[in-house]
Design a protein around this motif. Structure first.
Motif: not given
Length: 185
Positions: A103-115
């Motif tokens: 997901l990070m490679v494709m688009n970090y915005r769609v990954a389940d990340l902390s704020e």
């Protein structure tokens, strides 16, 4: 296997570089092609490795995973095949989550990340795409997300380093080691 499109490695590596490469083989199981690409000049190799090791492995308020996430987000913007492959594998490894690396490679915005991670990566991407638009409000958002001024410095320097590295890798058509593709899958 070809490392770059340039023919710069016509001389045998120095004894110091050979010892360094032996350490890489021992610790990583491979010599990253980025290091092989710099091996034509010991001074350039040392400058690259000293900066990389300090930024990515040295003391910081950022975790090693967060620094790798910056590398991937920046490399995604710059479409750097080498760094997306190598650092995407490291994100998979550090996070123990193969999906996060992809997901990070494709688009970090769609990954389940902390704020915190999202704010950090938004800053790194803005600094990559529109550095002239960075204002105090951008730095203040970092502080509000829990980053110290030293942390913001580290975010900026990791971002800058990977923008430079991406450009060199793209300009030389640097290829990642095949091993990266199967790591932490």
């Amino acid at each position: 296997m070809r490392v770059t499109t340039f023919d710069l490695d016509s001389e045998p590596v120095s004894a110091d570089t050979a010892r360094y490469f032996d350490k890489c083989e021992e610790k990583l199981g491979l010599v990253p092609n980025v290091l092989k690409s710099y091996a034509f000049d010991d001074v350039k190799l040392r400058a690259f490795t000293d900066m990389y090791n300090d930024l990515m492995l040295g003391a910081s308020g950022l975790s090693k995973l967060e620094r790798e996430m910056i590398a991937v987000a920046v490399s995604s913007v710059n479409r750097c095949f080498y760094c997306l492959t190598a650092h995407g594998a490291t994100v998979r490894d550090y996070s123990c989550d193969p999906k996060l690396g992809e997901l990070m490679v494709m688009n970090y915005r769609v990954a389940d990340l902390s704020e915190r991670q999202r704010v950090m990566l938004d800053f790194a991407v803005k600094l990559t795409k529109h550095p002239h638009e960075i204002l105090e409000g951008d730095r203040q958002r970092q502080r509000e997300a829990g980053f110290s001024d030293r942390d913001i410095w580290d975010i900026a320097t990791v971002t800058g380093f990977f923008n430079m590295s991406n450009r060199v890798a793209v300009a030389t058509d640097m290829r990642p080691n095949d091993e990266y593709h199967a790591m932490a899958q």
